[in-house]
Design an enzyme around this catalytic site. Structure first.
Site, PDB file in Angstrom:
ATOM      1  N   LYS A   1       0.816  -1.231   0.000  1.00 38.23           N
ATOM      2  CA  LYS A   1       0.000   0.000   0.000  1.00 38.23           C
ATOM      3  C   LYS A   1       0.843   1.272   0.000  1.00 38.23           C
ATOM      4  O   LYS A   1       0.371   2.341  -0.322  1.00 38.23           O
ATOM      5  CB  LYS A   1      -0.931   0.006   1.217  1.00 38.23           C
ATOM      6  CG  LYS A   1      -0.239   0.163   2.544  1.00 38.23           C
ATOM      7  CD  LYS A   1      -1.225   0.383   3.670  1.00 38.23           C
ATOM      8  CE  LYS A   1      -0.489   0.482   4.988  1.00 38.23           C
ATOM      9  NZ  LYS A   1      -1.327   0.632   6.133  1.00 38.23           N
TER      10      LYS A   1
ATOM     11  N   GLY B   1      15.796   3.318  20.571  1.00 38.82           N
ATOM     12  CA  GLY B   1      16.048   4.444  21.473  1.00 38.82           C
ATOM     13  C   GLY B   1      17.525   4.800  21.558  1.00 38.82           C
ATOM     14  O   GLY B   1      17.899   5.972  21.415  1.00 38.82           O
TER      15      GLY B   1
ATOM     16  N   GLY C   1       8.936   0.419  21.438  1.00 36.59           N
ATOM     17  CA  GLY C   1       8.688  -0.818  20.687  1.00 36.59           C
ATOM     18  C   GLY C   1       7.703  -0.611  19.560  1.00 36.59           C
ATOM     19  O   GLY C   1       7.196   0.499  19.356  1.00 36.59           O
TER      20      GLY C   1
ATOM     21  N   ASP D   1       7.749  -8.746  11.220  1.00 40.80           N
ATOM     22  CA  ASP D   1       7.358  -8.087  12.473  1.00 40.80           C
ATOM     23  C   ASP D   1       5.929  -8.427  12.889  1.00 40.80           C
ATOM     24  O   ASP D   1       5.538  -8.169  14.018  1.00 40.80           O
ATOM     25  CB  ASP D   1       7.471  -6.562  12.325  1.00 40.80           C
ATOM     26  CG  ASP D   1       8.910  -6.079  12.353  1.00 40.80           C
ATOM     27  OD1 ASP D   1       9.822  -6.928  12.341  1.00 40.80           O
ATOM     28  OD2 ASP D   1       9.121  -4.852  12.399  1.00 40.80           O
TER      29      ASP D   1
ATOM     30  N   HIS E   1      46.179  -9.396  10.729  1.00 44.72           N
ATOM     31  CA  HIS E   1      46.681  -8.382  11.653  1.00 44.72           C
ATOM     32  C   HIS E   1      46.999  -7.112  10.888  1.00 44.72           C
ATOM     33  O   HIS E   1      47.618  -7.190   9.829  1.00 44.72           O
ATOM     34  CB  HIS E   1      47.958  -8.911  12.319  1.00 44.72           C
ATOM     35  CG  HIS E   1      48.609  -7.896  13.196  1.00 44.72           C
ATOM     36  ND1 HIS E   1      48.143  -7.606  14.455  1.00 44.72           N
ATOM     37  CD2 HIS E   1      49.687  -7.096  12.985  1.00 44.72           C
ATOM     38  CE1 HIS E   1      48.915  -6.671  14.992  1.00 44.72           C
ATOM     39  NE2 HIS E   1      49.851  -6.342  14.121  1.00 44.72           N
TER      40      HIS E   1
END
Ligand code: FAD
Length: 462
Positions: free
Chosen positions: A39, A184, A266, A306, A439
């Site tokens: 959408k 946050g 959240g 989610d 290294h």
């Protein structure tokens, strides 16, 4: 493929964010006919309101810090300030480039892209703009939106969400950030780098509270050093408008005044009013419930990202989308080990981890079976060159595999790839110790930590 009454897609996907588009790309690659309904903008939260724009802001903040601190490296530069329009231009260019690429990719895989708001109309169909898209299978991938607390209204002006913070037309002089989780602390970090006076309010006893406690403590120390204020262990009780900003109160009686309040408590799933319940899909607090193969209780409907109660991360969405596509194409699949998913918080310094925390390992294996080792980045040449402090913490099951890797320090997010292989391949410390690390790199610190855990420390004390 044109959609008409006779067209039945193999897969109709509702939502074109990380989870939805990954499923579309993989399913199309496997020869399935796919319709992808979005959408807003293909790419979803991650590309337009999440991962990518926040990381661009954090990078701009890093440049500002480097300009301020350049004298430490013998470089003469002056920091004159933040041109926020310039920052947005840079950020938007990054997003636009990726957006264009993604649109091209979806088109090239011959996915039928449908622009519009969809609603599940049956266990095998979605209605969009008055048209019905029927599929052998439906994937729900409608993602999440910022949450607030009861009675805390986000006005988009003085009380804002991450969506507003990403397009803010100024650098706030001061800000209270409600929530010390990933979102946050990332905004707190970027704003501090831009020059904002920031205070984070977190109800739990630590910042990034889901991380190993050692990582939280190291981040708190680093933030204190950077002048980022935080209040831990007391809950928000209210906010009121002042003449030029907000006054935020906590249950312990403390108050903080600032130009604005960022609510970062959240994100909640987008599942209301979309026909999910009517189609018989089981929900819990708005999250769509799935089994380990990401199938809902309705056999023709799967869900990812989610929208389901797993880790809210873009790469989790990708993996879940791919899993569903492969399952529908008849490939052999294995459920996701969510502990094996790398997690990175991109603040300065970065916090990264994979596997489980020391506390969880003790719970699972018993305290006497858990061995930990900390390697301080002070002993790592590249970290010294970068002037970053931090640590690597390893969690091992005694005489067994490494089950947790916890990293804190600038750029340590880039090291989580190796840490992920170590965890997911159930590597023994001695096996990792055998690998030669270049290294001077920060990856060397991972090698050194494993050398030490294997009982043969090189640049660290026994
Ligand atoms: C500020 C912020 C920073 C973040 N940073 C990171 C990070 O650094 N790394 C990381 O891994 N994750 C990060 N995340 C999380 C990440 O963005 C999400 O986990 C990811 O976007 C979830 O993907 P999704 O596909 O489930 O949902 P979304 O990306 O939210 O996509 C869902 C899509 O569905 C569409 N949609 C919803 N309803 C309908 C409908 N009815 N019809 C048609 N389309 C619909 C939406 O428009 C949206 O495009 C961040 C999130 C935020 C907010």
């Amino acid at each position: 493929m044109a959609n008409d009454a006779s067209t039945v897609f193999d897969l109709v996907i509702l939502g074109g964010g990380s989870g939805g588009y990954a499923a579309a790309l993989r399913a199309a690659q496997l020869g399935l006919d796919v319709a992808l309904i979005e959408k807003n903008k293909l790419g979803g939260t991650c590309l337009h309101n999440g991962c990518i724009p926040t990381k661009a802001l954090l990078h701009a903040g890093e440049i500002a810090d480097q300009a301020r601190e350049s004298a430490q490296f013998g470089v003469k530069a002056t920091f004159e300030g933040i041109d926020i329009a310039g920052v947005h231009k840079y950020k938007d260019e990054v997003v636009a480039g990726l957006y264009k690429g993604l649109q091209g990719l979806v088109a090239s895989r011959k996915v039928t892209y449908v622009a519009g708001e969809g609603r599940l109309s049956s266990p095998t169909s979605v209605d969009v703009n008055g048209q019905r898209y029927t599929g052998r299978h439906i994937l729900l991938a409608t993602g999440s939106v910022p949450k607030s607390l009861p009675g805390l209204a986000i006005d988009g002006d003085r009380v804002i969400s991450s969506d507003h913070a990403l397009v803010l037309d100024r650098v706030p002089k001061s800000a209270v950030v409600l929530g010390g989780g990933v979102i946050g602390v990332e905004f707190a970090s970027a704003w501090k780098s831009f020059g904002t006076d920031v205070t984070i309010v977190e109800a739990l006893p630590h910042l990034v509270p889901v991380e190993d406690e050692n990582s939280s403590k190291l981040l708190e120390r680093a933030f204190r050093k950077r002048g980022i204020n935080f209040s831990l262990g007391s809950r928000f009780s209210g906010v009121e408008y002042t003449a030029d900003g907000v006054r935020v109160s906590l249950e312990n009686g403390k108050t903080f005044e600032a130009e604005l309040l960022l609510v970062a408590v959240g994100r909640g799933p987008v599942s209301q009013g979309l026909g999910y319940e009517e189609a018989g899909v089981a929900l819990d607090r708005g999250y769509v419930l799935v089994d380990e193969y990401l199938q809902t209780n309705v056999p023709t409907i799967s869900a990812v990202g989610d929208l389901i109660p797993t880790l809210q991360l873009a790469h989790v969405g990708f993996a879940e989308g791919i899993l569903v596509a492969e399952r529908l194409a008849g490939l052999k699949i294995v459920p996701i080990d969510y502990d094996g998913v790398p997690r990175v918080t991109y603040c300065h310094p970065e916090v990264a981890s994979v596997g489980i925390t020391e506390a969880k390992a003790k719970e699972l294996y018993g305290a006497d079976k858990v061995v930990t080792l900390k390697y301080n980045l002070a002993g790592n040449g590249k970290s010294k060159i970068l002037k970053t402090a931090g640590e690597i913490k390893l969690v091992q099951v005694r005489d067994g595999a490494v089950v947790g890797v916890h990293l804190v320090g600038d750029r340590m997010g880039e090291q989580v790839g190796e840490a992920q292989l170590i965890y997911n391949w159930e590597a023994l410390p001695a096996e990792v110790a055998q690998l030669i690390h270049a290294h001077p790199t920060q990856s060397e610190a991972l090698g050194e930590a494993h050398l030490a855990l294997a009982g043969k420390p090189l640049h660290s004390h026994d």
